[in-house]
Scaffold this motif. Structure first.
Motif, PDB file in Angstrom:
ATOM      1  N   MET B   1      34.692  44.145  38.106  1.00 29.61           N
ATOM      2  CA  MET B   1      35.944  44.656  37.165  1.00 29.61           C
ATOM      3  C   MET B   1      35.423  45.885  36.200  1.00 29.61           C
ATOM      4  O   MET B   1      36.103  46.768  36.373  1.00 29.61           O
ATOM      5  N   ARG B   2      34.051  45.578  35.764  1.00 27.48           N
ATOM      6  CA  ARG B   2      33.710  46.621  34.853  1.00 27.48           C
ATOM      7  C   ARG B   2      33.617  48.069  35.713  1.00 27.48           C
ATOM      8  O   ARG B   2      33.929  49.015  35.091  1.00 27.48           O
ATOM      9  N   TYR B   5      37.253  49.380  36.097  1.00 26.20           N
ATOM     10  CA  TYR B   5      38.176  49.237  35.062  1.00 26.20           C
ATOM     11  C   TYR B   5      38.908  50.862  34.533  1.00 26.20           C
ATOM     12  O   TYR B   5      40.167  50.718  34.598  1.00 26.20           O
ATOM     13  N   ARG B   6      37.694  51.580  34.404  1.00 26.11           N
ATOM     14  CA  ARG B   6      38.056  52.909  34.004  1.00 26.11           C
ATOM     15  C   ARG B   6      38.999  53.600  34.874  1.00 26.11           C
ATOM     16  O   ARG B   6      40.032  54.344  34.382  1.00 26.11           O
ATOM     17  N   TYR B   9      42.500  52.129  34.558  1.00 26.93           N
ATOM     18  CA  TYR B   9      42.960  52.721  33.478  1.00 26.93           C
ATOM     19  C   TYR B   9      43.541  54.112  33.292  1.00 26.93           C
ATOM     20  O   TYR B   9      44.531  54.443  32.975  1.00 26.93           O
ATOM     21  N   GLN B  27      44.836  45.619  32.456  1.00 29.55           N
ATOM     22  CA  GLN B  27      44.347  44.136  32.378  1.00 29.55           C
ATOM     23  C   GLN B  27      45.357  43.031  33.181  1.00 29.55           C
ATOM     24  O   GLN B  27      44.926  42.274  34.150  1.00 29.55           O
ATOM     25  N   PHE B  30      44.504  43.572  36.984  1.00 26.31           N
ATOM     26  CA  PHE B  30      43.340  42.751  37.530  1.00 26.31           C
ATOM     27  C   PHE B  30      43.736  41.509  37.738  1.00 26.31           C
ATOM     28  O   PHE B  30      43.238  40.844  38.890  1.00 26.31           O
ATOM     29  N   VAL B  31      44.354  40.695  36.797  1.00 24.73           N
ATOM     30  CA  VAL B  31      44.967  39.572  37.299  1.00 24.73           C
ATOM     31  C   VAL B  31      45.736  39.293  38.388  1.00 24.73           C
ATOM     32  O   VAL B  31      45.618  38.538  39.452  1.00 24.73           O
ATOM     33  N   VAL B  34      43.386  39.656  41.577  1.00 25.80           N
ATOM     34  CA  VAL B  34      42.872  38.404  41.732  1.00 25.80           C
ATOM     35  C   VAL B  34      43.931  37.285  42.547  1.00 25.80           C
ATOM     36  O   VAL B  34      43.634  36.601  43.555  1.00 25.80           O
ATOM     37  N   GLU B  35      45.043  37.174  41.796  1.00 29.30           N
ATOM     38  CA  GLU B  35      45.978  36.333  42.617  1.00 29.30           C
ATOM     39  C   GLU B  35      46.369  36.764  44.016  1.00 29.30           C
ATOM     40  O   GLU B  35      46.538  35.896  44.599  1.00 29.30           O
ATOM     41  N   MET B  37      44.242  38.473  46.085  1.00 31.04           N
ATOM     42  CA  MET B  37      43.230  38.874  47.003  1.00 31.04           C
ATOM     43  C   MET B  37      43.418  38.395  48.522  1.00 31.04           C
ATOM     44  O   MET B  37      42.813  38.979  49.339  1.00 31.04           O
ATOM     45  N   ASP B  38      43.974  37.455  48.825  1.00 31.91           N
ATOM     46  CA  ASP B  38      44.106  36.959  50.216  1.00 31.91           C
ATOM     47  C   ASP B  38      44.749  37.970  50.783  1.00 31.91           C
ATOM     48  O   ASP B  38      44.645  38.138  52.197  1.00 31.91           O
TER      49      ASP B  38
END
Lengths: 119, 162
Positions: B1-2, B5-6, B9, B27, B30-31, B34-35, B37-38
């Motif tokens: 994620m790091r 991130y930029r 953004y 943010q 990113f959430v 992940v949800e 990802m499939d």
């Protein structure tokens, strides 16, 4: 000059290290449950995926061996029992069923006795 | 994620033109990633996939924001600072940059932010935006020229050429 970078550090979300770490932690906290579910799911499916081929092969071999054994050892007896069972089920006396299978012609007296026997 | 991130953004900022909103949407993206990802069939294309999520969510947020008369409370509040003077200066520069970026087209903003903030090469930018590398260069030059005209030399500290 347009070939020099613009300094966007004032807009850089990672410039303040502590604040950026807070953001990362906050996101991690939100996605942690979803990630945990994914890991557990991946783990179960991964194990199944790893074992399904050998398990399938073993089941196939066991099935072939079982079928062959049954066919060799109990095949004829089962067939005989099955035929008698069907004849009895449709109401044909056992003696008559045996005559039909053996293709022997009974005497009329034997046929009469067989027909008069209680079923 | 790091690592991403930029860039995420930068894309959000290019669409929204506001740093606070861009951080919120980043943010949230990113959430969301992940949800979902499939749905990612080719893991090696994660970056492009993620940035497309950011782009879409930023546009949705922009449409939503237009319909609202008030902004939601920011989830990230500035902590007490040991150097209020520097913070004020930084806030002023941030406001000036946001305002100047607002004069650019969305694609110019995305190119200049990905290049000058995130450090992407034109090849990566072109691939992400589905434009040619030559077009990416043109957008970058136009964006830099416009930003310099708008901001003047006083506010801009320039890095050496890459």
């Amino acid at each position: 000059m347009t070939d020099e970078r613009i300094d966007f550090s004032a807009l850089d979300p990672t410039a303040d290290g502590d604040r950026f770490e807070e953001k990362v932690e906050r996101i991690n906290a939100v996605v942690a449950p979803a990630l945990a579910v994914r890991r557990a799911s991946a783990s179960v499916f991964g194990q199944v995926a790893g074992w399904w081929r050998p398990l399938l092969a073993a089941a196939a071999i066991a099935g072939v061996v079982s079928a062959a054994t049954l066919a060799l050892v109990e095949g004829p007896a089962l067939e005989s029992e099955s035929e008698i069972g069907v004849a009895e089920a449709i109401g044909v006396p056992e003696q008559i069923a045996q005559w039909v299978r053996s293709e022997e012609l009974p005497d009329p007296s034997e046929l009469l006795i067989a027909l008069e026997e209680p079923r | 994620m790091r690592h991403h991130y930029r860039a995420a953004y930068a894309v959000a900022l290019a669409v929204l033109g506001n740093a606070m909103d861009a951080e919120d949407v980043t943010q949230d993206s990113f959430v969301r990633a992940v949800e979902r990802m499939d749905e990612l069939r080719e893991p090696e294309r994660f970056k492009g996939w993620l940035l497309q999520i950011v782009r879409n969510r930023s546009r949705n947020y922009r449409s939503y924001r237009r319909l609202r008369t008030t902004r939601p409370l920011d989830t990230v509040t500035a902590a007490g600072s040991e150097n209020p003077g520097a913070d004020a200066e930084r806030a002023e520069l941030r406001g000036a940059l946001e305002s100047a970026l607002g004069e650019l087209s969305e694609v110019q903003r995305e190119v200049v932010l990905l290049h000058d903030l995130e450090g992407w090469k034109h090849r990566e930018i072109a691939q992400s935006l589905e434009i040619s590398e030559g077009m990416s260069r043109q957008h970058l030059m136009a964006a830099r020229r416009a930003l310099r005209e708008r901001l003047g030399g006083g506010l801009l500290k320039e890095y050496s050429n890459d």
